[in-house]
Design a protein around this motif. Structure first.
Motif, PDB file in Angstrom:
ATOM      1  N   TYR A 147      61.538  31.803   8.245  1.00  0.00           N
ATOM      2  CA  TYR A 147      61.665  30.379   8.558  1.00  0.00           C
ATOM      3  C   TYR A 147      62.597  30.155   9.749  1.00  0.00           C
ATOM      4  CZ  TYR A 147      62.988  25.498   8.183  1.00  0.00           C
ATOM      5  OH  TYR A 147      63.242  24.192   8.469  1.00  0.00           O
ATOM      6  N   GLY A 190      54.510  30.670   7.201  1.00  0.00           N
ATOM      7  CA  GLY A 190      54.582  30.559   5.747  1.00  0.00           C
ATOM      8  C   GLY A 190      53.393  29.821   5.166  1.00  0.00           C
ATOM      9  N   VAL A 191      52.963  28.768   5.833  1.00  0.00           N
ATOM     10  CA  VAL A 191      51.804  28.005   5.367  1.00  0.00           C
ATOM     11  C   VAL A 191      50.540  28.861   5.466  1.00  0.00           C
ATOM     12  CG1 VAL A 191      50.359  25.999   5.852  1.00  0.00           C
ATOM     13  CG2 VAL A 191      52.834  25.795   5.947  1.00  0.00           C
ATOM     14  N   THR A 200      57.784  27.186  10.177  1.00  0.00           N
ATOM     15  CA  THR A 200      57.054  27.081   8.913  1.00  0.00           C
ATOM     16  C   THR A 200      55.573  27.424   9.024  1.00  0.00           C
ATOM     17  OG1 THR A 200      56.669  24.735   9.330  1.00  0.00           O
ATOM     18  CG2 THR A 200      58.612  25.312   8.051  1.00  0.00           C
ATOM     19  N   GLU A 201      55.048  27.570  10.237  1.00  0.00           N
ATOM     20  CA  GLU A 201      53.610  27.789  10.395  1.00  0.00           C
ATOM     21  C   GLU A 201      53.151  29.086   9.741  1.00  0.00           C
ATOM     22  OE1 GLU A 201      55.582  27.338  13.219  1.00  0.00           O
ATOM     23  OE2 GLU A 201      55.276  25.179  13.269  1.00  0.00           O
TER      24      GLU A 201
END
Length: 47
Positions: A21, A29-30, A26-27
């Motif tokens: 992170y 992780g999604v 966050t990209e």
């Protein structure tokens, strides 16, 4: 698995998520969460 091993593994996983992170946002992780959901659905189909 002992409690100590479980705690260390949990901390390593949380630490890896935090580092991802901080450095990449966050990209990733999604994307990985979506792919993990697809993998779980695929494995459930073959069960």
């Amino acid at each position: 698995m002992t409690n100590r091993i479980a705690l260390v593994l949990g901390l390593l996983i949380v630490g890896a998520i935090v580092v991802d992170y901080v450095y990449y946002g966050t990209e990733h992780g999604v994307f990985l969460a979506k792919k993990l959901a697809d993998l779980i659905e695929w494995l459930a189909f073959w069960r």
